[in-house]
Write an enzyme that holds these catalytic residues in place. Structure first.
Site: not given
Length: 438
Positions: A75, A77, A221, A247, A250, A256
């Site tokens: 983790y 954050e 985008d 992203t 692709k 991803r």
């Protein structure tokens, strides 16, 4: 006390010495055969078929290794050097590397590598730059836009006032005069460009001029074309736009995930919108995998690969048109094309039917609405095809010409199951020569 740290317990109650464990895949096979079987079945599907879904690709093996690493346990954050958890010194290194490589690859002033997806990257930008109810001008979903560009069932359409521009009915391409007129009438806070099913380039200089004249921000985008942009084979939005989202899979062949690039003046607002605005702990294993992908995308071989994607798209489009299947807008400038099934002049043939028939032949694509489509989104009058995944396997123009002939034969007779079986056998023979990267 010594025994506590030396013994491995399969029930997870003790500390495991992973150096003595069998291959993780073998553990999965033994302890969860149902999920193992699902994964292996998907592996076989990907191996034994031709993937033409424009948003899919095979990641670099090095990316897959990073994505499956122990960083998934951590983790973190916050941001490097400003975490809300201890023990982040090594994941900080990975994230800083990812940021530096993203900046080097795309030439941006600021990068946030934490978004879990392209949709979340877009949501963060809206949160950073807009207030609820602000007007955004974007491309229509059924003309090639994306759900996160103001679709009424998406959060973007719920919180903001989206207006949409479409394509010219004759050229099936953007009409910048229409976009300018709409921008001057609506005076949006944000002009949004980019698409999930648009096969042509964008003129970013013209779009920048429109945004300046209308007094609004400009956002791109570039999720579908990021790999082409990185290879300088597609017009670059970064110099013209206030913010660019994408992203990282692709055409880019990373994991991803999402990425935001912006001008320095928006950096603080963007970072605060991502965390703590819409996300908690970042996925450090995916961030490391993004960093790996950014490095590989800077190689000369990646540029040659992107050129082959474009060459294959042209070959596929030409082959389909030679067999009587029309490409929307007359062709493609990028990695994807839309096929207008109305060109077959048979009202019974639709995108859903052809997608299923091609699946049965181990050629995988997706049904897709075409501009001014009269059919519903779950039926459609078109299919969308993309060349990145099969290009990753090493296929070139001659293979895509054959793929085009297979697609056309099935599209003409989508209920002929014997034909589908015959094509499936031929597909299996072809793909044996083009293994999936391992």
């Amino acid at each position: 006390m010594k025994e506590l740290f030396s013994e491995s317990q399969a029930d997870g109650s003790g500390l495991l010495d992973w150096t003595d464990q069998p291959d993780p895949r073998q553990l999965l096979r033994e302890r969860d055969p149902e999920i193992y079987t699902a994964i292996e079945s998907e592996r076989q599907r990907q191996t034994n078929g031709i993937e033409l879904i424009a948003s899919e690709n095979y990641v670099f093996p090095e990316v897959l290794a990073a994505a499956g690493s122990v960083l998934t346990n951590k983790y973190a954050e916050g941001y490097p050097g400003r975490r809300y958890y201890g023990g982040c010194q090594y994941v900080d290194v990975a994230e800083r590397i990812g940021i530096e490589r993203a900046l080097a690859l795309f030439g941006a002033e600021h990068a946030n590598v934490q978004p879990h997806s392209g949709a979340q990257a877009n949501a963060a930008v809206y949160m950073a730059l807009l207030k609820p109810g602000d007007t955004v001008l974007a491309m229509k979903l059924d003309h090639g836009g994306h759900l996160s560009h103001g679709f009424h069932l998406n959060s973007s359409g719920h919180y903001y006032n989206f207006a949409h521009y479409g394509l010219d009915p004759e050229t099936e391409q953007l009409d910048y005069g229409v976009i300018r007129q709409a921008a001057l009438e609506l005076r949006p806070k944000l002009l949004l460009v980019g698409a999930s099913a648009y096969p042509r380039h964008f003129d970013f200089q013209v779009l920048r001029d429109i945004a300046d004249e209308a007094g609004c921000l400009l956002m791109m985008d570039m999720a579908h074309v990021a790999g082409l942009v990185a290879a300088k084979l597609h017009p670059d939005p970064v110099p013209y736009c206030d913010v660019v989202t994408t992203t990282t899979h692709k055409t880019l062949r990373g994991p991803r995930g999402g990425l935001i690039l912006c001008r320095k003046e928006h950096a603080r607002a963007i970072d605060r919108a991502v965390f703590p605005g819409i996300q908690g702990g970042p996925l450090m294993h995916i961030i490391a995998a993004k960093a790996v992908g950014f490095k590989l995308a800077q190689a000369e071989a990646f540029k040659r690969y992107q050129q082959q994607i474009l060459d294959n798209a042209q070959a596929l489009s030409n082959a389909l048109q030679a067999e009587g299947l029309r490409s929307v807008s007359g062709g493609t400038d990028n990695h994807l094309l839309l096929v207008d099934l109305n060109s077959l002049d048979n009202e019974e043939i639709n995108g859903k039917l052809v997608e299923t028939a091609l699946d049965n032949a181990s050629i995988h694509c997706n049904k897709n609405m075409i501009p001014f489509d009269t059919r519903k989104a779950m039926v459609t009058s078109g299919i969308r095809l993309g060349t990145p995944a099969a290009t990753t396997r090493g296929m070139k123009q001659v293979q895509f010409e054959q793929i085009g002939r297979w697609i056309a034969s099935i599209a003409h007779e989508p209920k002929d199951t014997a034909l589908q079986e015959s094509v499936r056998d031929e597909v299996l023979e072809m793909v044996k020569a083009f293994p999936v990267p391992a």
